[in-house]
Design an enzyme around this catalytic site. Structure first.
Site, short mmCIF file in Angstrom:
data_model
loop_
_atom_site.label_atom_id
_atom_site.label_comp_id
_atom_site.label_asym_id
_atom_site.label_seq_id
_atom_site.Cartn_x
_atom_site.Cartn_y
_atom_site.Cartn_z
N GLY A 20 0.82 -1.21 0.00
CA GLY A 20 0.00 0.00 0.00
C GLY A 20 0.85 1.25 0.00
O GLY A 20 0.46 2.27 0.58
N GLY A 21 1.97 1.19 -0.67
CA GLY A 21 2.93 2.31 -0.63
C GLY A 21 2.66 3.40 -1.64
O GLY A 21 3.48 4.31 -1.79
N GLY A 22 1.52 3.35 -2.33
CA GLY A 22 1.28 4.31 -3.41
C GLY A 22 0.53 5.55 -3.02
O GLY A 22 0.58 6.56 -3.72
N ASP A 71 -3.08 -6.88 -6.43
CA ASP A 71 -4.17 -6.85 -5.45
C ASP A 71 -3.76 -7.76 -4.30
O ASP A 71 -3.68 -8.99 -4.46
CB ASP A 71 -5.47 -7.34 -6.11
CG ASP A 71 -6.64 -7.31 -5.14
OD1 ASP A 71 -6.41 -7.19 -3.91
OD2 ASP A 71 -7.78 -7.43 -5.61
N ASN A 98 1.55 -2.14 5.38
CA ASN A 98 0.83 -0.89 5.65
C ASN A 98 -0.55 -0.85 5.01
O ASN A 98 -1.45 -0.17 5.50
CB ASN A 98 1.71 0.27 5.13
CG ASN A 98 0.90 1.51 4.81
OD1 ASN A 98 0.58 2.30 5.70
ND2 ASN A 98 0.55 1.70 3.54
N TYR A 163 -12.83 -4.32 10.32
CA TYR A 163 -11.55 -3.58 10.28
C TYR A 163 -10.89 -3.58 11.65
O TYR A 163 -9.69 -3.89 11.77
CB TYR A 163 -11.82 -2.15 9.80
CG TYR A 163 -10.62 -1.22 9.85
CD1 TYR A 163 -9.70 -1.18 8.81
CD2 TYR A 163 -10.41 -0.36 10.94
CE1 TYR A 163 -8.60 -0.32 8.85
CE2 TYR A 163 -9.33 0.50 10.98
CZ TYR A 163 -8.42 0.52 9.94
OH TYR A 163 -7.34 1.38 9.99
#
Ligand SMILES: NC(=O)c1ccc[n+]([C@@H]2O[C@H](COP(=O)([O-])OP(=O)(O)OC[C@H]3O[C@@H](n4cnc5c(N)ncnc54)[C@H](O)[C@@H]3O)[C@@H](O)[C@H]2O)c1
Length: 256
Positions: A20-22, A71, A98, A163
């Protein structure tokens, strides 16, 4: 731009993988590690944001980060992306798990499929990314894993039970991995952010009143920014934290 106030020499040239580093906190982490001179690969599904991040850092850092589109809820794609990071930069010795999806959902309407899909992004990838990189870390004789949890699971928040369950699970996973991998010199810790002002939070949930109420509860009377997560993560990933493992570092401005 992230100001580097501290240099961690062992992160220079290190093979770092960030999920999720974008965008959001992950984008700040990608930039933060890249500015330490690390060879960063990051996995994301957000193509436009990820490409823009790479383009913005190209020429500004020693090693332009490598964007791996995948994904994470698909374990085949996750494993393939982890292998590509190894191939590109050498065995991953720093993993930052992350990525997450904090969509709101109600207990009374939640389907079993929704629950499974939610866990498949919020909990499962942290376990299987660790499994994918662990052999390389074991061979290297060292490694650091940083998992992102959240203070939300401690606050009895009612509108995202899957979550918050996953985020509590991240803590259990962190401690379990620390016990399993510690004998190989691999440290595993977690960071629990408070409410961080990412673009997604600002677009979807931040209101003036909501933010004021949160800041009123913090000892430090400022909104928390994505960049505020970079220092804690670099520290936990670096040898400065060499005897710290199985811990959760809370970065929430001192919630009262
Ligand atoms: N922002 C906050 O207030 C806050 C608070 C506490 C904890 N956290 C935690 O910090 C971490 C980062 O949060 P954030 O707010 O930056 O999140 P975000 O939603 O802004 O970004 C998450 C990133 O993960 C990516 N992603 C989502 N699903 C994916 C998938 N299936 N495959 C690949 N990539 C995927 C997204 O594209 C995005 O780039 C998360 O673990 C979150 O739970 C955030």
């Amino acid at each position: 731009m992230i100001e580097q106030t501290t240099i961690f020499p062992d992160l220079k040239g290190a093979s770092v993988l960030i999920t999720g580093g974008g965008s959001g906190i992950g984008a700040a982490l990608t930039e933060g590690f890249a500015r330490q001179g690390a060879r960063v690969a990051f996995i994301d599904i957000a193509v436009a944001a990820s490409q823009a991040l790479v383009d913005g850092l190209a020429g500004q850092v020693d090693h332009t980060p490598l964007f791996l589109e995948a994904d994470l809820s698909d374990l085949g794609q996750l494993r393939n992306a982890c292998a590509k990071a190894d191939e590109a930069h050498g065995a991953v010795t720093v993993l930052v798990s992350n990525a997450a999806l904090d969509d709101r959902h109600d207990l009374l309407e939640m389907s079993d499929d929704y629950w499974d899909a939610n866990q498949a992004i919020n909990l499962r990838p942290a376990a299987f990314a660790a499994q994918a990189v662990a052999p390389g870390m074991i061979e290297a004789g060292h490694g650091a894993i940083v998992n992102f949890t959240s203070t939300s699971y401690m606050l009895n928040i009612g509108n995202m039970p899957s979550y918050t369950a996953a985020k509590a699970g991240i803590v259990g996973l962190t401690k379990g991995l620390a016990g399993r991998l510690g004998p190989h010199g691999i440290r595993v810790n977690a960071i629990a952010p408070g409410w961080v002002m990412t673009e997604r939070q600002k677009q979807l949930w931040v209101t003036e009143d909501g933010l004021k109420a949160m800041i009123d509860r913090q000892c430090l009377k400022e909104a928390i920014q994505p960049e505020d997560m970079v220092g804690p993560c670099l520290f936990l990933a670096s040898s400065a934290a060499r005897m710290i493992t199985a811990q959760v570092l809370i970065a929430d401005g001192g919630m009262m």
